[in-house]
Motif scaffolding. Structure first.
Motif, short mmCIF file in Angstrom:
data_model
loop_
_atom_site.label_atom_id
_atom_site.label_comp_id
_atom_site.label_asym_id
_atom_site.label_seq_id
_atom_site.Cartn_x
_atom_site.Cartn_y
_atom_site.Cartn_z
N VAL A 1 0.84 -1.20 0.00
CA VAL A 1 0.00 0.00 0.00
C VAL A 1 0.87 1.25 0.00
CG1 VAL A 1 -1.70 1.34 1.32
CG2 VAL A 1 -1.96 -1.14 1.12
N TYR A 2 1.92 1.23 0.81
CA TYR A 2 2.81 2.39 0.86
C TYR A 2 3.45 2.65 -0.51
CZ TYR A 2 6.34 5.61 2.69
OH TYR A 2 7.13 6.71 2.93
N GLU A 3 3.90 1.59 -1.14
CA GLU A 3 4.55 1.77 -2.43
C GLU A 3 3.57 2.24 -3.50
OE1 GLU A 3 7.07 -1.70 -3.29
OE2 GLU A 3 8.66 -0.40 -2.50
N GLU A 4 2.32 1.77 -3.42
CA GLU A 4 1.32 2.17 -4.41
C GLU A 4 0.84 3.59 -4.17
OE1 GLU A 4 0.35 0.41 -7.19
OE2 GLU A 4 2.13 -0.61 -6.49
N CYS A 5 0.76 4.01 -2.93
CA CYS A 5 0.17 5.31 -2.60
C CYS A 5 1.20 6.40 -2.38
CB CYS A 5 -0.71 5.21 -1.36
SG CYS A 5 -2.15 4.18 -1.59
N VAL A 6 2.39 6.04 -1.98
CA VAL A 6 3.36 7.08 -1.65
C VAL A 6 4.55 7.03 -2.59
CG1 VAL A 6 4.73 8.12 0.18
CG2 VAL A 6 2.62 6.93 0.75
N PRO B 1 8.18 4.25 -3.90
CA PRO B 1 8.90 2.99 -3.69
C PRO B 1 9.74 3.08 -2.42
CG PRO B 1 9.25 3.82 -5.92
CD PRO B 1 8.59 4.92 -5.15
N ILE B 2 9.79 1.98 -1.67
CA ILE B 2 10.60 1.94 -0.46
C ILE B 2 12.02 1.59 -0.88
CG2 ILE B 2 10.90 0.87 1.81
CD1 ILE B 2 7.87 -0.06 1.43
N PRO B 3 12.98 2.44 -0.54
CA PRO B 3 14.37 2.12 -0.93
C PRO B 3 14.80 0.77 -0.36
CG PRO B 3 14.19 4.38 -0.14
CD PRO B 3 12.87 3.72 0.14
N ALA B 4 15.62 0.06 -1.10
CA ALA B 4 16.03 -1.29 -0.73
C ALA B 4 16.62 -1.32 0.68
CB ALA B 4 17.06 -1.80 -1.73
N GLY B 5 16.25 -2.34 1.43
CA GLY B 5 16.84 -2.53 2.75
C GLY B 5 16.14 -1.79 3.88
N LEU B 6 15.20 -0.91 3.53
CA LEU B 6 14.55 -0.15 4.59
C LEU B 6 13.27 -0.83 5.06
CD1 LEU B 6 15.04 3.53 3.52
CD2 LEU B 6 16.08 2.34 5.44
N GLU B 7 12.99 -0.68 6.35
CA GLU B 7 11.78 -1.22 6.94
C GLU B 7 10.79 -0.09 7.15
OE1 GLU B 7 11.28 -4.50 7.70
OE2 GLU B 7 13.18 -4.80 6.66
N LEU B 8 9.50 -0.45 7.15
CA LEU B 8 8.48 0.54 7.48
C LEU B 8 8.07 0.33 8.93
CD1 LEU B 8 6.06 0.67 4.44
CD2 LEU B 8 7.81 2.30 5.07
N ASP B 9 8.09 1.40 9.67
CA ASP B 9 7.71 1.38 11.07
C ASP B 9 6.23 1.74 11.20
OD1 ASP B 9 9.33 0.70 13.14
OD2 ASP B 9 9.42 2.74 13.94
N HIS B 10 5.51 0.96 12.01
CA HIS B 10 4.12 1.33 12.30
C HIS B 10 4.12 2.32 13.46
CE1 HIS B 10 2.71 -2.21 9.97
NE2 HIS B 10 1.64 -1.47 9.82
N THR B 11 3.81 3.56 13.19
CA THR B 11 3.77 4.54 14.29
C THR B 11 2.56 4.30 15.19
OG1 THR B 11 2.59 6.10 12.87
CG2 THR B 11 4.98 6.31 12.97
N CYS B 12 1.56 3.56 14.69
CA CYS B 12 0.36 3.28 15.50
C CYS B 12 0.48 1.94 16.23
CB CYS B 12 -0.87 3.25 14.59
SG CYS B 12 -0.76 1.99 13.31
N SER B 13 1.54 1.18 15.97
CA SER B 13 1.76 -0.13 16.59
C SER B 13 0.72 -1.17 16.25
CB SER B 13 1.85 -0.02 18.12
OG SER B 13 2.87 0.87 18.48
N ASN C 1 18.26 10.56 3.02
CA ASN C 1 19.46 10.54 2.18
C ASN C 1 19.34 9.57 1.04
OD1 ASN C 1 20.64 12.34 3.95
ND2 ASN C 1 21.37 10.68 5.26
N ILE C 2 18.81 8.40 1.35
CA ILE C 2 18.71 7.37 0.33
C ILE C 2 17.65 7.77 -0.70
CG2 ILE C 2 18.12 4.95 -0.09
CD1 ILE C 2 19.11 4.55 2.90
N ARG C 3 16.57 8.35 -0.21
CA ARG C 3 15.47 8.72 -1.09
C ARG C 3 15.95 9.67 -2.17
NH1 ARG C 3 10.90 11.38 2.09
NH2 ARG C 3 10.35 9.29 2.74
N ARG C 4 16.79 10.61 -1.79
CA ARG C 4 17.26 11.59 -2.77
C ARG C 4 18.11 10.94 -3.85
NH1 ARG C 4 18.90 14.89 1.66
NH2 ARG C 4 16.93 15.60 2.50
N ALA C 5 18.78 9.87 -3.49
CA ALA C 5 19.66 9.22 -4.45
C ALA C 5 18.90 8.31 -5.40
CB ALA C 5 20.74 8.42 -3.71
N VAL C 6 17.67 7.94 -5.01
CA VAL C 6 16.89 7.02 -5.82
C VAL C 6 16.09 7.78 -6.86
CG1 VAL C 6 15.00 5.36 -5.78
CG2 VAL C 6 16.72 5.30 -3.99
#
Ligand SMILES: [Zn+2]
Ligand SMILES: [Zn+2]
Length: 126
Positions: free
Chosen positions: A46-51, A53-65, A83-88
């Motif tokens: 959902v994140y990749e479709e709506c926001v 692409p998640i840069p390789a190796g990164l995890e998504l944190d649930h702020t709502c747990s 930093n990574i986002r800018r390079a992608v």
């Protein structure tokens, strides 16, 4: 599943969390078969479709747990992403470079989402 619409059908929208109503794995995360890849994490798709692409190796944190929540507003790539986002280079999941002309913006519950028009064209002709 192949389209965002199919994903949206499996989300129950509440005032805060977007609850994944389909399959959940033992760890409590929503999972789905996405474009032929079984066991993809629902919140990442959902994140990749709506926001973006998640840069390789990164995890998504649930702020709502809430592990089965897929609300992009509750998901935060872990530290260092800027930093990574800018390079992608910004591309869609099929590798089309994102431009204003091929980006279709729409609204899900007040959340600005976008789809790649090149991909939409491909899906229509299938
Ligand atoms: Zn949430
Ligand atoms: Zn595309």
């Amino acid at each position: 599943m192949k389209t965002l619409d199919e994903i949206l059908e499996r989300i129950e929208f509440t005032d805060s969390c977007w609850t994944w109503t389909a399959y959940r794995c033992r760890e409590g995360y929503g999972r789905l078969n996405w474009l032929g890849n079984p066991g993809k994490l629902a919140h990442r798709v959902v994140y990749e479709e709506c926001v973006e692409p998640i840069p390789a190796g990164l995890e998504l944190d649930h702020t709502c747990s809430v592990r089965h929540c897929v609300n992009p507003d509750h998901l935060e790539p872990v530290t260092g992403v800027e930093n990574i986002r800018r390079a992608v280079k910004e591309t869609c999941r099929r590798g089309h470079v994102r431009t204003e002309a091929n980006t279709y913006w729409f609204d899900i519950r007040g959340y600005r989402c976008r789809q790649c028009l090149d991909c939409r064209r491909i899906m229509r002709t299938r």
